[in-house]
Design an enzyme around this catalytic site. Structure first.
Site, PDB file in Angstrom:
ATOM      1  N   SER A 109       0.789  -1.233   0.000  1.00  0.00           N
ATOM      2  CA  SER A 109       0.000   0.000   0.000  1.00  0.00           C
ATOM      3  C   SER A 109       0.820   1.282   0.000  1.00  0.00           C
ATOM      4  O   SER A 109       0.261   2.365  -0.182  1.00  0.00           O
ATOM      5  CB  SER A 109      -0.955   0.014   1.201  1.00  0.00           C
ATOM      6  OG  SER A 109      -1.997  -0.912   1.011  1.00  0.00           O
ATOM      7  N   LYS A 128       0.425   3.459  -2.944  1.00  0.00           N
ATOM      8  CA  LYS A 128      -0.741   4.329  -3.070  1.00  0.00           C
ATOM      9  C   LYS A 128      -0.385   5.801  -2.935  1.00  0.00           C
ATOM     10  O   LYS A 128      -1.113   6.666  -3.446  1.00  0.00           O
ATOM     11  CB  LYS A 128      -1.790   3.934  -2.029  1.00  0.00           C
ATOM     12  CG  LYS A 128      -2.302   2.506  -2.218  1.00  0.00           C
ATOM     13  CD  LYS A 128      -3.160   2.034  -1.045  1.00  0.00           C
ATOM     14  CE  LYS A 128      -3.549   0.571  -1.204  1.00  0.00           C
ATOM     15  NZ  LYS A 128      -4.341   0.062  -0.062  1.00  0.00           N
ATOM     16  N   TYR A 135      -3.890  -2.514 -10.253  1.00  0.00           N
ATOM     17  CA  TYR A 135      -3.795  -2.334  -8.795  1.00  0.00           C
ATOM     18  C   TYR A 135      -2.926  -3.416  -8.157  1.00  0.00           C
ATOM     19  O   TYR A 135      -2.007  -3.119  -7.386  1.00  0.00           O
ATOM     20  CB  TYR A 135      -5.200  -2.341  -8.193  1.00  0.00           C
ATOM     21  CG  TYR A 135      -5.215  -2.334  -6.681  1.00  0.00           C
ATOM     22  CD1 TYR A 135      -4.944  -1.171  -5.967  1.00  0.00           C
ATOM     23  CD2 TYR A 135      -5.491  -3.500  -5.966  1.00  0.00           C
ATOM     24  CE1 TYR A 135      -4.948  -1.170  -4.573  1.00  0.00           C
ATOM     25  CE2 TYR A 135      -5.499  -3.503  -4.583  1.00  0.00           C
ATOM     26  CZ  TYR A 135      -5.231  -2.343  -3.900  1.00  0.00           C
ATOM     27  OH  TYR A 135      -5.227  -2.341  -2.525  1.00  0.00           O
ATOM     28  N   TYR A 154      -4.387   3.296   8.079  1.00  0.00           N
ATOM     29  CA  TYR A 154      -5.691   2.661   8.245  1.00  0.00           C
ATOM     30  C   TYR A 154      -6.319   3.054   9.589  1.00  0.00           C
ATOM     31  O   TYR A 154      -6.273   4.219   9.977  1.00  0.00           O
ATOM     32  CB  TYR A 154      -5.574   1.142   8.085  1.00  0.00           C
ATOM     33  CG  TYR A 154      -4.744   0.715   6.916  1.00  0.00           C
ATOM     34  CD1 TYR A 154      -5.100   1.099   5.627  1.00  0.00           C
ATOM     35  CD2 TYR A 154      -3.588  -0.039   7.074  1.00  0.00           C
ATOM     36  CE1 TYR A 154      -4.330   0.732   4.532  1.00  0.00           C
ATOM     37  CE2 TYR A 154      -2.821  -0.421   5.977  1.00  0.00           C
ATOM     38  CZ  TYR A 154      -3.193  -0.029   4.709  1.00  0.00           C
ATOM     39  OH  TYR A 154      -2.443  -0.387   3.637  1.00  0.00           O
ATOM     40  N   VAL A 157       1.268  -3.716   3.954  1.00  0.00           N
ATOM     41  CA  VAL A 157       1.242  -4.997   4.667  1.00  0.00           C
ATOM     42  C   VAL A 157       2.453  -5.869   4.353  1.00  0.00           C
ATOM     43  O   VAL A 157       2.613  -6.938   4.932  1.00  0.00           O
ATOM     44  CB  VAL A 157      -0.073  -5.770   4.401  1.00  0.00           C
ATOM     45  CG1 VAL A 157      -1.259  -5.014   4.962  1.00  0.00           C
ATOM     46  CG2 VAL A 157      -0.247  -6.086   2.930  1.00  0.00           C
TER      47      VAL A 157
END
Length: 309
Positions: A64, A67, A191, A243, A261
């Site tokens: 992530s 992103k 993605y 998160y 992660v």
């Protein structure tokens, strides 16, 4: 920064011997193969000096953290129109939750949860073939890090595609609201692959320099994004980058940051440095357990928190 090399080396040694290492992600089978004993850290200061220790040159799946860079690209393509498809608020929920999508008419809460990042990826894909969009993302990462050796881990990407049922559900649900505009399998393919980009702490810290210096690469003077946009990306990293553990990270570390992660964290010290840490064991929110602890120690010892000493 005074004492940077010494402090980085000390923290790496402290992390090497800690028994509490978190739990390696196993819902993506390929990530379960990561060595829980690994720890790396790299800090690039404003002068370009790199202080690095531990497994700082070992490549890992950034997941992530990618992103941050896809958000930067998408904002460059469509500007603030992006915010009609994705919000900017903390989610308070797990990174792969579908509950908020139902309550909020398919608009993801922010670009760093999975649903939001899928919507951002769909924006980059508009008008392109998946291979072209993915190539653009990879070229951008290589450009920022000044390293053409950065690659996509094909085994991780394939593992995500085989097991990414919840992400498929998120994408299809958003498609029903018109938030996803391209074929779902195209968007998800891009993605899964950009999440599978493999980088070392040293490469990742280099790639994040522009966010620490008002959107400018201090080594070349190239303005990657305007200062206002860099400031806003950092703001979203601070509030949403971890998160449902974002508040805890801000409280303990006090820096804009983005986790993955795969065990990596990219953190930004505005005007001073970019930092990357990696330890595969995760906490209950899906963030690197030792990575967060190491960053907390670093900011305390060097006075790096944006909130002061």
């Amino acid at each position: 920064m005074k004492d940077l090399d010494r402090v980085v080396a000390e923290i790496a040694e402290e992390m090497r011997t800690r028994p509490d290492r978190g739990r390696v992600a196993d819902y993506i089978p390929e990530l379960a193969r990561a060595d829980a004993s690994a720890f790396g850290i790299a800090v690039v200061d404003a002068s370009g000096h790199v202080a690095a220790a531990g497994d700082c040159d070992a490549p890992f799946s950034i997941q992530s953290i990618s992103k941050v860079f896809t958000l930067t690209l998408a904002l460059g393509m469509v500007g603030d129109r992006l915010w009609s498809r994705v919000g900017r608020e903390p989610s308070g929920s797990r990174f792969n939750s579908i509950v908020q999508l139902e309550n909020e008419h398919g608009i993801p809460r922010n670009p760093f949860i999975n649903a939001g990042a899928i919507a951002v990826t769909d924006t980059i894909l508009n008008g392109h073939q998946p291979r072209e969009a993915l190539g653009e993302i990879l070229r951008f990462m290589r450009f920022l890090a000044d390293d053409n050796q950065i690659t996509i881990d094909a085994a991780v990407a394939a593992s995500e595609q085989r097991t990414g049922y919840r992400n498929m559900a998120l994408a299809n649900y958003m498609k029903s609201f018109g938030v996803i505009q391209n074929p779902v399998n195209f968007t998800l393919g891009v993605y899964f692959h950009h999440c599978a980009i493999a980088m070392s702490c040293r490469q990742l810290a280099m790639a994040g320099r522009f966010l620490a210096h008002s959107g400018r690469n201090p080594a070349t003077g190239y303005q990657v994004v305007q200062p206002e946009r860099a400031r806003r990306i950092n703001a979203v990293m601070l509030t949403c980058g971890h998160y449902d553990g974002s508040g805890e990270f801000a409280y303990r570390v006090g820096l804009p940051g983005k986790s993955g992660v795969g065990g990596g964290i990219l953190a930004v010290v505005p005007g001073r440095a970019s930092i990357a840490v990696w330890s595969p064991g995760l906490d209950d929110s899906g963030n690197s357990h030792l990575g967060r602890i190491a960053l907390e120690k670093l900011t305390k010892r060097l006075g790096l928190s944006i909130f002061g000493l």
